[in-house]
Design a protein around this motif. Structure first.
Motif, mmCIF file in Angstrom:
data_model
loop_
_atom_site.group_PDB
_atom_site.id
_atom_site.type_symbol
_atom_site.label_atom_id
_atom_site.label_comp_id
_atom_site.label_asym_id
_atom_site.label_seq_id
_atom_site.Cartn_x
_atom_site.Cartn_y
_atom_site.Cartn_z
ATOM 1 N N VAL A 263 0.905 -1.147 0.000
ATOM 2 C CA VAL A 263 0.000 0.000 0.000
ATOM 3 C C VAL A 263 0.940 1.192 0.000
ATOM 4 O O VAL A 263 1.701 1.389 0.962
ATOM 5 C CB VAL A 263 -0.919 0.017 1.236
ATOM 6 N N GLY A 264 0.947 1.931 -1.095
ATOM 7 C CA GLY A 264 1.910 3.009 -1.267
ATOM 8 C C GLY A 264 1.262 4.373 -1.230
ATOM 9 O O GLY A 264 0.082 4.530 -1.553
ATOM 10 N N PHE A 265 2.066 5.357 -0.860
ATOM 11 C CA PHE A 265 1.600 6.733 -0.703
ATOM 12 C C PHE A 265 2.509 7.662 -1.498
ATOM 13 O O PHE A 265 3.721 7.689 -1.289
ATOM 14 C CB PHE A 265 1.609 7.122 0.779
ATOM 15 N N PHE A 266 1.907 8.435 -2.400
ATOM 16 C CA PHE A 266 2.676 9.300 -3.286
ATOM 17 C C PHE A 266 3.413 10.404 -2.528
ATOM 18 O O PHE A 266 4.464 10.848 -2.965
ATOM 19 C CB PHE A 266 1.775 9.870 -4.383
ATOM 20 N N HIS A 267 2.888 10.846 -1.410
ATOM 21 C CA HIS A 267 3.556 11.833 -0.554
ATOM 22 C C HIS A 267 3.766 11.257 0.842
ATOM 23 O O HIS A 267 3.659 11.964 1.843
ATOM 24 C CB HIS A 267 2.740 13.133 -0.504
ATOM 25 N N GLY A 268 4.097 9.982 0.896
ATOM 26 C CA GLY A 268 4.244 9.290 2.166
ATOM 27 C C GLY A 268 5.384 9.793 3.035
ATOM 28 O O GLY A 268 5.332 9.667 4.256
ATOM 29 N N ALA A 269 6.423 10.375 2.433
ATOM 30 C CA ALA A 269 7.555 10.873 3.213
ATOM 31 C C ALA A 269 7.132 11.975 4.172
ATOM 32 O O ALA A 269 7.772 12.176 5.202
ATOM 33 C CB ALA A 269 8.662 11.374 2.290
ATOM 34 N N GLY A 270 6.046 12.657 3.872
ATOM 35 C CA GLY A 270 5.574 13.742 4.727
ATOM 36 C C GLY A 270 4.491 13.351 5.708
ATOM 37 O O GLY A 270 4.004 14.202 6.458
ATOM 38 N N GLU B 267 -4.982 2.271 8.528
ATOM 39 C CA GLU B 267 -6.175 3.049 8.162
ATOM 40 C C GLU B 267 -5.948 4.534 8.427
ATOM 41 O O GLU B 267 -6.359 5.382 7.633
ATOM 42 C CB GLU B 267 -7.392 2.532 8.922
ATOM 43 N N LEU B 268 -5.268 4.869 9.528
ATOM 44 C CA LEU B 268 -4.962 6.262 9.838
ATOM 45 C C LEU B 268 -4.000 6.853 8.809
ATOM 46 O O LEU B 268 -4.183 7.996 8.380
ATOM 47 C CB LEU B 268 -4.392 6.376 11.249
ATOM 48 N N LEU B 269 -2.990 6.097 8.385
ATOM 49 C CA LEU B 269 -2.085 6.573 7.337
ATOM 50 C C LEU B 269 -2.848 6.872 6.052
ATOM 51 O O LEU B 269 -2.600 7.889 5.398
ATOM 52 C CB LEU B 269 -1.002 5.531 7.043
ATOM 53 N N ARG C 100 12.349 10.371 -2.252
ATOM 54 C CA ARG C 100 12.129 11.767 -1.872
ATOM 55 C C ARG C 100 10.701 12.015 -1.391
ATOM 56 O O ARG C 100 10.480 12.792 -0.464
ATOM 57 C CB ARG C 100 12.455 12.663 -3.058
ATOM 58 N N PHE C 101 9.735 11.371 -2.031
ATOM 59 C CA PHE C 101 8.326 11.587 -1.700
ATOM 60 C C PHE C 101 7.597 10.313 -1.266
ATOM 61 O O PHE C 101 6.845 10.319 -0.314
ATOM 62 C CB PHE C 101 7.567 12.186 -2.893
ATOM 63 N N MET C 102 7.787 9.239 -2.006
ATOM 64 C CA MET C 102 6.951 8.047 -1.837
ATOM 65 C C MET C 102 7.414 7.158 -0.691
ATOM 66 O O MET C 102 8.600 7.059 -0.404
ATOM 67 C CB MET C 102 6.914 7.257 -3.143
ATOM 68 N N ARG C 103 6.413 6.518 -0.075
ATOM 69 C CA ARG C 103 6.644 5.499 0.942
ATOM 70 C C ARG C 103 5.577 4.420 0.756
ATOM 71 O O ARG C 103 4.551 4.647 0.127
ATOM 72 C CB ARG C 103 6.533 6.063 2.366
ATOM 73 N N HIS C 104 5.810 3.252 1.350
ATOM 74 C CA HIS C 104 4.844 2.161 1.241
ATOM 75 C C HIS C 104 4.843 1.336 2.520
ATOM 76 O O HIS C 104 5.768 1.402 3.321
ATOM 77 C CB HIS C 104 5.169 1.268 0.036
ATOM 78 N N VAL C 105 3.774 0.563 2.651
ATOM 79 C CA VAL C 105 3.640 -0.411 3.728
ATOM 80 C C VAL C 105 3.560 -1.780 3.058
ATOM 81 O O VAL C 105 2.751 -1.971 2.147
ATOM 82 C CB VAL C 105 2.376 -0.153 4.584
#
Length: 131
Positions: free
Chosen positions: A75-82, A114-116, A95-100
């Motif tokens: 489950v990835g987030f395009f602005h997950g780093a923030g 769910e909170l993320l 630089r920006f993306m993160r995932h679980v």
């Protein structure tokens, strides 16, 4: 402020449902569960297949995706780093993306994930409003 925009996103993309049906067993179930959470974030959620994986957007702006691999689902987030991540679920060094990473049979803090997801959705909504 950079946004990853997909003006062709739609309310419900039948290609995503077809993608989900192609995913095997537990991996497919994990991907389906978490993409459903993404879809249910708000009435303004749109979606599309991007680079071969289901992507959720607020209007045209991407906020998260799911992707299935051989042994796990991201489950990835395009602005997950923030994103605030007190449970330290997020992985990655971009630089920006993160995932679980989610693996069949492994436990994950579902409320924290769910909170993320909710935070990622709200973050992109705020970025759109600030434009």
């Amino acid at each position: 402020m950079s946004l990853f925009l997909f003006p062709t996103s739609v309310r419900r993309d039948p290609e995503i449902d077809a993608w989900m049906r192609e995913q095997p067993g537990d991996l497919g179930a994990i991907a389906q569960r978490w993409f459903t959470v993404l879809r249910n974030c708000g009435a303004d959620v749109r979606e599309l297949l991007h680079d071969g994986h289901p992507t959720a957007c607020v209007g045209p702006a991407a906020f998260a995706y799911v992707n299935a691999f051989r042994s796990h689902v991201n489950v990835g987030f395009f602005h997950g780093a923030g994103l605030a991540d007190p449970s330290q679920l997020l992985q990655g060094t971009g630089r920006f993306m993160r995932h679980v990473k989610l693996r069949p049979g492994s436990s994950v803090d579902f409320p924290a994930l769910e909170l993320l997801i909710q935070r990622a959705y709200e973050d992109i909504r705020a970025r759109l409003e600030a434009r």
